[in-house]
Design an enzyme around this catalytic site. Structure first.
Site, short mmCIF file in Angstrom:
data_model
loop_
_atom_site.label_atom_id
_atom_site.label_comp_id
_atom_site.label_asym_id
_atom_site.label_seq_id
_atom_site.Cartn_x
_atom_site.Cartn_y
_atom_site.Cartn_z
N ASP A 22 0.86 -1.18 0.00
CA ASP A 22 0.00 0.00 0.00
C ASP A 22 0.90 1.23 0.00
O ASP A 22 1.49 1.58 1.02
CB ASP A 22 -0.90 0.00 1.24
N ASP A 94 -6.07 5.73 4.51
CA ASP A 94 -4.62 5.79 4.77
C ASP A 94 -4.21 5.26 6.14
O ASP A 94 -3.55 5.94 6.94
CB ASP A 94 -4.10 7.23 4.59
N HIS A 137 -5.08 11.73 13.91
CA HIS A 137 -6.09 11.63 12.85
C HIS A 137 -7.29 10.75 13.23
O HIS A 137 -8.31 10.78 12.56
CB HIS A 137 -5.47 11.04 11.57
N ASP A 174 2.78 18.72 13.97
CA ASP A 174 2.85 17.75 12.87
C ASP A 174 2.42 18.45 11.57
O ASP A 174 1.66 19.42 11.62
CB ASP A 174 1.88 16.60 13.19
N HIS A 176 0.53 17.41 9.26
CA HIS A 176 -0.84 17.11 8.87
C HIS A 176 -1.84 17.73 9.85
O HIS A 176 -1.51 17.93 11.02
CB HIS A 176 -1.08 15.59 8.83
N ASP A 267 7.13 15.36 10.74
CA ASP A 267 7.04 15.40 9.28
C ASP A 267 6.98 16.84 8.79
O ASP A 267 6.95 17.10 7.59
CB ASP A 267 5.83 14.58 8.79
N TYR A 307 8.69 10.92 8.89
CA TYR A 307 8.93 9.77 8.02
C TYR A 307 10.29 9.75 7.36
O TYR A 307 10.64 8.80 6.68
CB TYR A 307 7.80 9.67 6.99
#
Ligand code: Q9C
Ligand code: ZN
Length: 674
Positions: A22, A94, A137, A174, A176, A267, A307
């Protein structure tokens, strides 16, 4: 008072991984945790922390945020076949499941709660939890973006319930948007959620319109959700610091949290394949430092994303080392925010001006709504830029952050006989006796008509201390002197004679400031007082006139956060000279905040000058110099309108020279490029 830093980690959380192909999930690997922890060990940081064991979050803990149906569903995953797991995964976005992820998710949430317990019970001052899976998330009834349980949201509810915490600040740095956290607290004024995130006009995952700046919270929670969308990649240290100085910190100080939780994803650092931002890992030392004087220092950092294994490990080390109290490295090349960042800043401040008195004076939106209005434009630009952007991602190189060397002596004090030296500090007097050159210079400049042995000894000790600080043998210092104006001039002259360094002089109250030394930029002098200065505001001499001097807590604090800090960061001094006059009117708490915050500059090289009569202030000052958190100031009221107006006038004049002072995007359209 110092207290320790907790580190919470368990190898068990490395024991799940993606079991099928994935592309969206392949970056979330067990090594993320291994390299982070290894780096802490290798740099001697893990050893300096208080090791706290993880635990499993209980069902009661998890149900603070998640629904029973969702918990029951996740609970079944350890027994599923690979095919079932894949299928179960499909309903979410995700994210992947693994037979051991439920166990790890309970440990991740439990580790976060262990951290909250350690901080709230006073076992440690602050700490970091290295966890997988991340949390921000995940929603009440859904996994998302590698997250299963919302570790930080659970922790906030837990802290409120178990410790009666009234206000929690969640800082999500972060890259995101932690939409799970936003949804959880949208209508809750007791939890202030701040997030910046890659957005690109809603093109970037999770592509929600509610990640934009105009989602400010709902009902009672209106104003307590702050989104800063990044509409371009490549954001740098300046962009991050600018948002801290002009949005997060002013609001956070006004809010006055009892506890700070950080969704600490890395990230947002350079080299990350998801974020594609350009902030260096050492920026996290500053972001951390700037939060460490809120909530009396009660700060819990919890790992989210990150990451690029190199960038991640470096950033984690910067964060933990700062939590441990080591001075932050000097931030490199701060050139002011880029145009796109400035637009975001402007939009956010404007969207929140009716909720926060510190933002009341923020400019209205330039015209309708930049962020959405520009989608078309952005689309066109994108077509042009594509192709070039693609390659730069993985190839990005940056220097390893330099080792942060801690001077053998943290804080040295020059005190008159009979004034006791506070615990943890060393009393300093120049061992060699006054240097002949220094003595003659002092005599010539200051002590012409007198033969004041005491003053001479004090001033030569002061210079000797300064030299030790320059050599990094001492980190910070404090001198109690007969005449602060004279001592200040003495230090400025000494610094002006040095080959290349810059000194930021911050003067609170009416002192006679040295008339020379600020022309060439070797010193930047910022003076806060209630005297309207007749003098020309040059680039390097900035008198700030506040109506009640420094005695209005709100006005002064906001001036420090939104004015002094950005100036100081952009100037990047090698020494901060902090001068306090007897009439300054500053209360201890505000003074300690100022002292604490300024130590983010100049690698913590702060030299404080106070007048002899202010013995009572030696203890509180020393405590701040030693790295203790300043006491909270309480929820701030609106600053005096006159003071706001004065500062905005100054900002307007100075922002051409000092780009980090900017808070508005230029009216001229067509921007949006970095
Ligand atoms: N190109 C956290 O950082 N999208 N989650 C992946 C891959 C999902 C990130 C797309 C990113 C989730 C905690
Ligand atoms: Zn992330």
């Amino acid at each position: 008072m110092k207290m320790g830093t907790a580190l919470i980690y368990d190898e068990e959380m490395t024991k799940y991984k993606l079991l099928w192909v994935d592309p969206a999930c392949k970056i979330e690997v067990p090594e993320r945790l291994i390299v982070s922890h290894d780096a802490l060990v290798k740099n001697g940081l893990a050893d300096r922390c208080v090791t706290v064991p993880v635990r499993e979050a209980t069902e009661t803990d998890i149900l603070l945020v998640h629904s029973e149906e969702y918990l029951e569903a996740v609970k079944k995953t350890p027994h599923m076949t690979l095919e079932d797991l894949k299928e179960f995964t499909q309903q979410y976005g995700d994210v992947y499941f693994h037979p051991n992820i439920y166990h790890c998710a309970k440990l991740a949430a439990g580790a976060t709660l262990q951290l909250v317990d350690s901080v709230m019970t006073g076992k440690v001052r602050n700490g970091m939890a290295l966890v997988r899976p991340p949390g921000h998330h995940s929603m009440r009834s859904a996994a998302s973006g590698f997250c299963v349980f919302n570790n930080v949201a659970i922790a906030a509810q837990y802290a409120k319930q178990k410790y009666g915490v009234k206000r929690v600040l969640i800082v999500d740095w972060d890259v995101h948007h932690g939409q799970g956290v936003q949804y959880c607290f949208e209508d809750d004024p007791s939890v202030l959620y701040f997030s910046w995130h890659r957005y690109e006009h809603q093109k970037f995952w999770p592509q929600l319109k509610e990640s934009d700046y105009n989602s400010v919270g709902k009902e009672n929670g209106a104003g307590f959700n702050i989104n800063v969308p990044w509409n371009k990649v490549g954001m740098k240290n300046s962009d991050y610091l600018s948002v801290f100085c002009h949005v997060l910190l002013p609001v956070a100080y006004e809010f006055c949290p009892d506890l700070v939780l950080v969704c600490a994803g890395f990230d947002s650092a350079i080299g990350d394949p998801e974020g594609e931002m350009c902030a260096s890992p050492d920026i996290f030392a500053h972001l951390t430092h700037l939060l460490m004087n809120l909530a009396g220092g009660k700060l819990c950092a919890v790992l989210e994303g990150g990451y690029n294994l190199t960038s991640l490990a470096q950033s984690v080390c910067q964060t933990v080392q700062t939590l441990l109290g080591d001075s932050a490295p000097r931030p490199a090349n701060l050139n002011g925010p880029c145009k796109s960042a400035l637009e975001s800043l402007h939009c956010v401040r404007s969207a929140h001006r009716r909720y926060w008195s510190c933002l009341k004076h923020a400019a209205e939106l330039p015209t309708s709504d930049i962020s959405t209005k520009r989608i078309k434009l952005a689309e066109e630009e994108e077509k042009l830029e594509k192709g070039e952007e693609e390659k730069s991602v993985e190839e990005k190189l940056w220097p390893e952050p330099p080792k942060r060397v801690t001077p053998p002596i943290r804080t040295a004090l020059v005190l008159p006989d009979g004034v006791a030296c506070p615990d943890g500090c060393s009393r300093f007097s120049s061992s060699e006796g006054p240097d002949a050159v220094i003595v003659s210079r002092l005599k010539e400049n200051f002590l012409k008509d007198t033969d004041d042995r005491d003053a001479l000894t004090t001033l030569s000790s002061l210079i000797a201390l300064l030299e030790k600080m320059e050599k990094n043998e001492v980190c910070s210092g404090l001198a109690l002197v007969r005449d602060v104006s004279m001592a200040m001039t003495c230090v400025v002259q000494h610094a002006a004679a040095a080959p290349s360094d810059r000194v930021l002089v911050v003067c609170v109250g009416d002192a006679v400031v040295p008339s020379h030394g600020t022309e060439d930029g070797k010193t930047l002098l910022v003076q806060f007082s209630n005297k309207q200065s007749e003098e020309q505001k040059s680039k390097y001499y900035i008198p700030v006139c506040l109506k009640k001097g420094c005695s209005d807590v709100s006005g002064f604090t906001q001036a420090v956060l939104g004015f002094l800090l950005p100036l100081g960061y952009e100037y990047d001094p090698s020494l901060v000279l902090l001068v306090r006059t007897p009439d300054s009117g500053l209360c201890d708490g505000v003074w300690q905040q100022l002292t604490g915050l300024l130590q983010g500059l100049a690698q913590g090289h702060t030299l404080v000058l106070m007048q002899e009569g202010e013995k009572a202030c030696v203890g509180p000052t020393a405590s701040s110099l030693l790295g203790d958190a300043a006491p909270p100031l309480g929820q701030l009221r609106a600053p005096l309108p006159e003071d706001v107006a004065a500062l905005e006038r100054l900002r307007h004049i100075l922002q051409a020279d000092w780009k980090l002072l900017q808070t508005t995007a230029p009216e001229t359209g067509g921007g949006d490029e970095c």
